[in-house]
Design an enzyme around this catalytic site. Structure first.
Site, PDB file in Angstrom:
ATOM      1  N   ARG A 195      29.233  -7.891 -26.982  1.00 53.40           N
ATOM      2  CA  ARG A 195      30.546  -8.345 -26.492  1.00 53.40           C
ATOM      3  C   ARG A 195      30.650  -9.844 -26.681  1.00 53.40           C
ATOM      4  O   ARG A 195      29.900 -10.602 -26.088  1.00 53.40           O
ATOM      5  CB  ARG A 195      30.695  -7.986 -25.008  1.00 53.40           C
ATOM      6  CG  ARG A 195      31.998  -8.467 -24.370  1.00 53.40           C
ATOM      7  CD  ARG A 195      32.031  -8.006 -22.921  1.00 53.40           C
ATOM      8  NE  ARG A 195      33.263  -8.374 -22.241  1.00 53.40           N
ATOM      9  CZ  ARG A 195      33.426  -9.500 -21.569  1.00 53.40           C
ATOM     10  NH1 ARG A 195      32.450 -10.398 -21.489  1.00 53.40           N
ATOM     11  NH2 ARG A 195      34.576  -9.750 -20.951  1.00 53.40           N
ATOM     12  N   SER A 264      36.598   1.772 -19.938  1.00 53.32           N
ATOM     13  CA  SER A 264      36.545   1.100 -18.627  1.00 53.32           C
ATOM     14  C   SER A 264      37.509   1.772 -17.665  1.00 53.32           C
ATOM     15  O   SER A 264      38.609   2.154 -18.074  1.00 53.32           O
ATOM     16  CB  SER A 264      36.999  -0.358 -18.744  1.00 53.32           C
ATOM     17  OG  SER A 264      36.437  -0.960 -19.859  1.00 53.32           O
ATOM     18  N   LYS A 293      34.264 -11.678 -15.725  1.00 51.54           N
ATOM     19  CA  LYS A 293      35.591 -11.071 -15.930  1.00 51.54           C
ATOM     20  C   LYS A 293      36.497 -11.726 -14.884  1.00 51.54           C
ATOM     21  O   LYS A 293      36.937 -11.089 -13.915  1.00 51.54           O
ATOM     22  CB  LYS A 293      35.445  -9.557 -15.729  1.00 51.54           C
ATOM     23  CG  LYS A 293      36.562  -8.731 -16.272  1.00 51.54           C
ATOM     24  CD  LYS A 293      36.346  -8.268 -17.685  1.00 51.54           C
ATOM     25  CE  LYS A 293      37.566  -7.496 -18.120  1.00 51.54           C
ATOM     26  NZ  LYS A 293      38.162  -7.895 -19.356  1.00 51.54           N
TER      27      LYS A 293
HETATM   28  C1  LIG Z   1      30.217  -0.640 -19.752  1.00 51.40           C
HETATM   29  C2  LIG Z   1      31.453  -1.461 -19.743  1.00 51.40           C
HETATM   30  N1  LIG Z   1      32.347  -1.262 -18.774  1.00 51.40           N
HETATM   31  C3  LIG Z   1      33.474  -1.997 -18.745  1.00 51.40           C
HETATM   32  C4  LIG Z   1      33.714  -2.962 -19.708  1.00 51.40           C
HETATM   33  C5  LIG Z   1      34.986  -3.767 -19.733  1.00 51.40           C
HETATM   34  O1  LIG Z   1      35.811  -3.446 -20.830  1.00 51.40           O
HETATM   35  P1  LIG Z   1      37.295  -4.052 -20.902  1.00 51.40           P
HETATM   36  O2  LIG Z   1      38.010  -3.642 -19.667  1.00 51.40           O
HETATM   37  O3  LIG Z   1      37.914  -3.698 -22.178  1.00 51.40           O
HETATM   38  O4  LIG Z   1      37.042  -5.605 -20.849  1.00 51.40           O
HETATM   39  P2  LIG Z   1      36.300  -6.473 -21.961  1.00 51.40           P
HETATM   40  O5  LIG Z   1      34.853  -6.200 -21.868  1.00 51.40           O
HETATM   41  O6  LIG Z   1      36.834  -6.096 -23.287  1.00 51.40           O
HETATM   42  O7  LIG Z   1      36.616  -7.868 -21.571  1.00 51.40           O
HETATM   43  C6  LIG Z   1      32.755  -3.134 -20.701  1.00 51.40           C
HETATM   44  N2  LIG Z   1      32.916  -4.037 -21.675  1.00 51.40           N
HETATM   45  N3  LIG Z   1      31.640  -2.366 -20.708  1.00 51.40           N
HETATM   46  C1  LIG Z   2      32.801  -6.649 -18.865  1.00 49.77           C
HETATM   47  C2  LIG Z   2      33.045  -6.310 -17.455  1.00 49.77           C
HETATM   48  N1  LIG Z   2      33.900  -5.317 -17.113  1.00 49.77           N
HETATM   49  C3  LIG Z   2      33.985  -5.109 -15.823  1.00 49.77           C
HETATM   50  S1  LIG Z   2      33.032  -6.204 -14.975  1.00 49.77           S
HETATM   51  C4  LIG Z   2      32.460  -6.900 -16.399  1.00 49.77           C
HETATM   52  C5  LIG Z   2      31.512  -8.027 -16.459  1.00 49.77           C
HETATM   53  C6  LIG Z   2      30.237  -7.810 -15.743  1.00 49.77           C
HETATM   54  O1  LIG Z   2      29.481  -8.951 -15.890  1.00 49.77           O
HETATM   55  P1  LIG Z   2      28.360  -9.387 -14.863  1.00 49.77           P
HETATM   56  O2  LIG Z   2      27.296  -8.362 -14.920  1.00 49.77           O
HETATM   57  O3  LIG Z   2      27.917 -10.732 -15.388  1.00 49.77           O
HETATM   58  O4  LIG Z   2      28.995  -9.508 -13.526  1.00 49.77           O
END
Ligand SMILES: Cc1ncc(COP(=O)(O)OP(=O)(O)O)c(N)n1
Ligand SMILES: Cc1ncsc1CCOP(=O)(O)O
Ligand SMILES: [Mg+2]
Length: 381
Positions: A195, A264, A293
């Protein structure tokens, strides 16, 4: 006609005298030897694949498919073809490739043998046409059955590994990307998502390619965040899509049935929809607010508990999870978690990975769940 016969029919059906070792006989003998050797090669390769399907995967369907093809090959292996064998005079029996003496994993062993079977079947298809037109047709069909078996088997293994994965690392941008991911893989991680929201596609593609190679060296699944095109370009195992990303149905069309698609979710409606749309797993969160996030409100432990009771596919709690609170998330019902900072910013990523895994592995699979947890845990596949 035997080699000693001195008569043959010409194209008009008239009996003519021929040389004892006519060119045609010699050519036929060569064809017989080629068919004999490749029938053996194809059957041996299938047997090797079959043993893994039977003893490694306990999968009756794949085992039966291999056995059926072996039997069909045996029916083509007539006494004529066998009697043409000349092992002592065959210069190919001594030749081996260095890669044949070493296999890194079950996966590479299977891939090598699928390749061997497909090659042998292609030879049988082409030379078989000179022996019996039906053989060419039959072998062509069988070669397509082998492609289908390979695709189904590899997809199945991927999904089995997803079921066995309890910790999911979602990466964040850093100069030490490969180093940190490798450290976590050394700690036993089997699922990685690449990501990076703020990088050129050229760099994203390059990094994804390197990460895919690294993950596959450790027999871990490699997923791309957001981008189906990059996932296809680097031959990743799947893609993770948020609510604002591409619809699952479109991604499925592009990625085919065997790659993994994650979605998600932050509430019950999104969870139900993701399951209906055919997601292979869901992300559940953010459990806690997180700077990774920013601005996204927490879904909380209540949503985790709801999912624990109602979700029929694998799911990963995500958002603000660290070594201090992982047991609260587990207590709320999570069996799988995904982390970004928890590993990417850890001083010792291998040790933290081992700690997360040790906590998650304390939880037994729930036998009442509607999806089947794998009971087969090979070190590598
Ligand atoms: C395992 C997992 N869960 C949730 C997310 C979040 O995806 P998304 O809502 O599209 O947000 P971004 O990651 O694209 O900012 C994830 N990446 N992985
Ligand atoms: C990508 C994403 N989607 C929901 S929470 C999250 C970020 C989680 O990051 P962290 O483990 O650093 O709190
Ligand atoms: Mg997204």
């Amino acid at each position: 006609m035997k080699r000693t016969d001195c008569y043959d029919l010409n194209t008009n059906g008239i009996v003519v005298m021929v040389e004892p070792y006519s060119q045609r006989e010699q050519r036929n003998l060569v064809i017989y030897r080629i068919l004999d050797a490749n029938l053996d090669r194809a059957r041996e390769g299938l047997r090797i694949i079959e043993e893994w399907c039977r003893f490694g995967l306990n999968n009756a369907q794949f085992t039966g498919e291999c056995k059926g093809m072996r039997q069909e090959l045996a029916s083509w292996h007539t006494a004529d073809l066998r009697s043409a064998r000349d092992t002592l005079g065959d210069p190919g029996t001594e030749l081996t490739h260095p890669q044949e003496e070493q296999r890194a994993s079950i996966k590479s062993l299977l891939q090598a043998n699928f390749c061997r079977v497909q090659e042998a079947m292609r030879v049988l298809e082409e030379y078989g046409k000179l022996y019996n037109p039906n053989m060419g047709k039959a072998l062509k069909q069988m070669r397509y059955r082998v492609y289908t078996l390979e695709s189904n088997l590899m997809g199945y293994q991927r999904h089995q590994l997803l079921l066995r994965s309890h910790l999911y690392l979602v990466t964040s941008p850093t100069d030490k990307l490969l180093e940190i991911v490798e450290a976590a893989l050394k700690g036993g991680l089997t699922l990685v998502q690449y990501r990076d929201k703020n990088v050129d596609d050229a760099v994203r593609f390059q990094q994804a390619q390197k990460l895919r190679q690294l993950c596959h060296n450790y027999n871990a699944i490699f997923i791309i965040n957001d981008r189906v095109d990059i996932a296809l370009a680097v031959d990743a195992d799947g893609v993770h899509l948020g609510q604002q990303d591409m619809p699952i149905a479109v991604a499925r069309q592009l990625l085919g049935p065997h790659r993994i698609i994650g979605r998600s979710t932050t509430n019950a409606d999104e969870m139900q929809r993701a399951i209906k749309e055919g997601a292979d797993y869901i992300g559940v969160g953010p459990v806690y607010e997180t700077p990774t996030k920013e601005g996204k409100p927490a879904a909380g432990l209540e949503y985790v508990s709801y999912v624990a009771k109602n979700c029929s596919i694998p799911w990963f709690a995500i958002g603000g999870i660290d070594p201090n609170n992982i047991n609260d998330v587990i207590d709320a019902g999570a069996k799988r978690v995904a982390v970004v900072r928890g590993i990417m910013q850890a001083e010792q990523p291998t040790l933290v990975t081992q700690y997360f895994l040790s906590q998650l592995n304390r939880i037994q699979p729930d036998p009442d769940h509607s999806y089947v947890e794998s009971n087969y845990y090979p070190d590598q596949w």
